[in-house]
Scaffold this active site. Structure first.
Site, PDB file in Angstrom:
ATOM      1  N   HIS A   1     -27.540 -63.348  -3.590  1.00  0.00           N
ATOM      2  CA  HIS A   1     -26.511 -63.484  -4.619  1.00  0.00           C
ATOM      3  C   HIS A   1     -26.871 -62.733  -5.889  1.00  0.00           C
ATOM      4  CE1 HIS A   1     -23.877 -66.913  -2.962  1.00  0.00           C
ATOM      5  NE2 HIS A   1     -24.512 -66.318  -1.965  1.00  0.00           N
TER       6      HIS A   1
ATOM      7  N   HIS B   1     -26.968 -65.407   8.125  1.00  0.00           N
ATOM      8  CA  HIS B   1     -26.713 -66.750   8.623  1.00  0.00           C
ATOM      9  C   HIS B   1     -27.593 -67.110   9.818  1.00  0.00           C
ATOM     10  CE1 HIS B   1     -22.460 -66.928   6.613  1.00  0.00           C
ATOM     11  NE2 HIS B   1     -23.453 -66.972   5.747  1.00  0.00           N
TER      12      HIS B   1
END
Length: 723
Positions: A98, A266
């Site tokens: 992020h 993920h």
């Protein structure tokens, strides 16, 4: 009376002046030109002092010791923020991701290159929920290694080491990111005044992702990429796939890189939504002072990692969330999935008829197995034909997937670091990558004076030489350290055909300069800059001064093969106030576009002012227009632009087409014409103050010296080899 004797009911400090409750100049006059974009990161905000050199400090860093400590930190679970499965890997990867993932290709802003996730608004974005805890977990390492490692480097290193710790062979890592100490006010994140406002606000048509407002990449205010629950929270994996494709393209990622990042991201960690999202406290910037920088306080966590709430989606994507393996593909393609709701009420996909041994264990209690999940973006990898084909290729060749992901992760975390010459550290890869805009080292052994003599003998005008050098250098943007004169890409596609570069004039100048480079052993890049210097020295002499313009040889020449032409489209100038040109009418004013260009080039407001005044009298306007050429001595580097702009013998009259006439007050005769960019240096109070400095009778020599200094700064902005 002393401070304790202040009259009751009276505020002892300037009321509202220390918080956002005060009224600023821009609140009173919101349409005024805001120069703050050129004043940010002033030395007054930097606690390190002017003598601090981070790249020198890095030479003292024990990299192996830091990496060892980072590995240890990952499994040292803290009571105040327990680690999922006793491992902080997923959290650190999300922090790094992020931090880097706010980068967008259009203007090069965002990204992890300066540690901006420490400050608002990024530190309080909904999508960055609980990353404040990840940064606090890293504090012991920052405290220990101090000035020898920046927050920006430490954050991205944490994600890379986390992947290594969980079994991935990473592509490498470079240090060298210097911290900022104040929020980046130059970055436009969108016009919305509400977190997670419907994405329709930033699209002409939300069904057509390519209509998203430039330079934005994320689909909603406060998100890094796309909404995990679907477009505007409505599940539809194929529609989400279209948004994913556009968003990642705006981050400089192709379909294969995007699929690799989605899968690799993920493969480890989990999403958090096991509780009441409405019970969470305010984000860090709005939290109470006793929370000491922490936001999203969860009253129901109870010391258990399994009870955390962040995105609202709840669960892991793989059977073994602390191991980098092929588990993501095995579950995604091994089962059918159905749409469900998380405990926090978020949309998520869960497998039908999953075997118990394929279910991941609870993040806090290994005796319990939990249902794995997929987001809408994950389902897009299965349902979108192009993404599915790529995933099938990855499944058939796991080593290829791991290498592709490692390279994509490296690109994600290094995209805004500039060329490889800036990389520092033992793990920095030696391979040249096309997205690094590689440029070979140029020669420094040629005779500079001989080259200057040959340039002067071409008969090219000073204005043409100066304009060409400027056009070559002005593409530089400090946001991601791309562009600039090094490489001479102005002679290659697509730059040679840009309207702002006046292709016909450019071709004429290059035809005269390229043979000189071939004859003398100098690079074309050097000869272009040197020609600008020659023209500038001629103009200085014409103004009655003798100043040699500094020159540093050593630029190289890029080739078509080392140029990712499509990626340079975003560097095309749509306006250049320095050459008094706007490609077409835009919603923003030409003077606002000037500020944006100046900030990307790393210029201060005084430097911008000086360059504008000089470029006008040098006659370098695009297409040879006379707007702003307030002089009868065009071609001489004089202060005439400022002298005549501030002379009350004239008045300023608007005419059709957004231009202005400068008329003699007595005779009403038109003396000059001007654009908005010209006149803003007389109308804006701050810019006028700078203009008046150069209009003074005693500052003509100062102006020449200041112009040369600013010019040299622009020409050398991308010379990272000189640092």
């Amino acid at each position: 009376m002393d401070g304790n004797d202040a009259p009751k009911g009276k505020c002892p400090v300037m009321h509202g002046g220390i918080t956002e409750t005060g009224t600023s100049v821009m609140d009173w006059w919101p349409s005024a030109l805001n120069l703050d974009i050129l004043h940010q990161h002033d030395t007054k905000t930097n606690p390190m002092g002017e003598g601090f050199d981070y790249r020198k400090e890095l030479e003292k860093l024990d990299v192996e010791a830091l990496k060892k400590d980072m590995h240890a930190l990952l499994t040292d679970s803290q009571d105040w923020w327990p680690a999922d499965w006793g491992h902080y890997g997923g959290l650190m990867i999300r922090l790094a991701w992020h931090s880097a993932g706010s980068y967008r290709l259009a203007d090069g802003r965002g990204g992890g290159g300066c540690g901006n996730i420490r400050f608002a608004p990024l530190n309080s974005w909904p999508d960055n929920g609980n990353l404040d805890k990840a940064r606090r977990l890293l504090w012991p390492l920052k405290k220990k290694y101090g000035n020898k490692v920046s927050w920006a480097d430490l954050i991205l290193l944490a994600g890379t080491i986390a992947y290594e710790n969980m079994g991935l062979k990473t592509f490498g890592f470079s240090f060298g990111r210097e911290d900022i100490w104040h929020p980046e006010i130059d970055t436009y994140w969108g016009a919305e005044r509400e977190w997670l406002a419907p994405s329709d606000n930033r699209y002409d048509d939300v069904a057509k992702p390519d209509t998203m407002e430039n330079p934005l990449a994320a689909v909603q205010m406060g998100l890094i990429y796309v909404n995990p629950e679907g477009v505007n929270g409505q599940s539809d994996p194929l529609k989400t796939a279209a948004q994913v494709r556009e968003t990642f393209a705006r981050m400089a990622m192709n379909d294969e890189e995007t699929a690799a990042l989605a899968a690799g991201g993920h493969t480890v960690g989990k999403a958090h939504g096991n509780g009441d999202a409405g019970a969470l406290g305010a984000e860090p910037e709005a939290a109470e002072i006793e929370n000491q920088g922490f936001g999203w306080i969860n009253p129901n966590m109870g010391g258990k990692a399994a009870n955390a709430v962040t995105s609202g989606v709840e669960g892991a994507w793989t059977t073994n969330p602390t191991v980098f393996d092929m588990g993501y593909f095995e579950l995604l393609f091994g089962y059918e999935w159905e749409l469900k709701k998380s405990p926090a009420g978020a949309n998520q996909w869960e497998p039908v008829g999953i075997k118990e041994e394929h279910m991941p264990v609870d993040a806090s209690d290994p005796s319990i197995r939990r249902m794995p999940i997929m987001t809408d973006a994950d389902m897009a990898m299965k349902m979108d034909p192009a993404y599915r084909a790529i995933c099938e290729k990855f499944m058939a060749d796991p080593d290829y997937f791991k290498d592709t992901f490692a390279r994509a992760w490296f690109k994600l975390t290094h995209r805004d670091m500039g060329p490889r010459v800036r990389y520092i550290g033992p793990d920095a890869p030696a391979e040249d990558l096309i997205w690094q805009d590689p440029i070979p080292v140029g020669s420094t052994s040629y005779d500079v004076d001989a080259v200057k003599a040959k340039i002067a003998a071409t008969g090219l005008s000073a204005a043409d030489m100066i304009a060409t050098a400027w056009d070559s250098a002005r593409t530089y943007r400090g946001s991601d350290l791309r562009g600039g004169a090094n490489g001479a890409r102005i002679r290659l596609a697509p730059q040679k055909d840009w309207e702002g570069n006046e292709p016909a004039r450019l071709a004429k100048v290059l035809a005269a300069l390229e043979p000189i480079a071939k004859e003398t052993g100098a690079s074309v890049a050097d000869v272009i800059v040197l020609a600008g210097n020659v023209g500038l020295e001629q103009a200085i002499k014409a103004a009655g001064f003798s100043v040699e313009v500094p020159f540093a040889p050593g630029r190289g020449d890029a080739t078509d093969e080392t140029t990712d032409a499509a990626s340079f489209d975003v560097l095309e100038p749509l306006a250049d106030g320095f050459r008094n040109w706007v490609k077409k009418d835009y919603v923003v004013t030409p003077e606002e576009m000037l500020l944006d260009r100046a900030q990307l080039m790393g210029l201060t407001a005084p430097e911008m002012t000086c360059l504008i005044g000089g470029m006008r009298v040098l006659g370098t306007n695009h297409g040879g227009t006379k707007h702003g050429v307030f002089t009868d001595r065009e071609g001489a580097l004089t202060t005439d632009f400022f002298v005549n702009l501030t002379d009350m013998a004239y008045k300023w009259v608007p005419v059709d087409g957004g231009s202005y006439e400068i008329r003699d007050r007595k005779s009403d005769a038109v003396k000059w014409t001007a654009s908005r960019v010209d006149l803003v240096f007389g109308s804006n109070s701050i810019l006028r103050a700078y203009a008046e400095i150069y209009a003074q009778d005693d500052n003509q020599e100062k102006f020449v010296k200041d112009f040369v200094a600013a010019w040299t700064k622009v020409m050398n902005a991308d010379r990272f080899d000189l640092a």
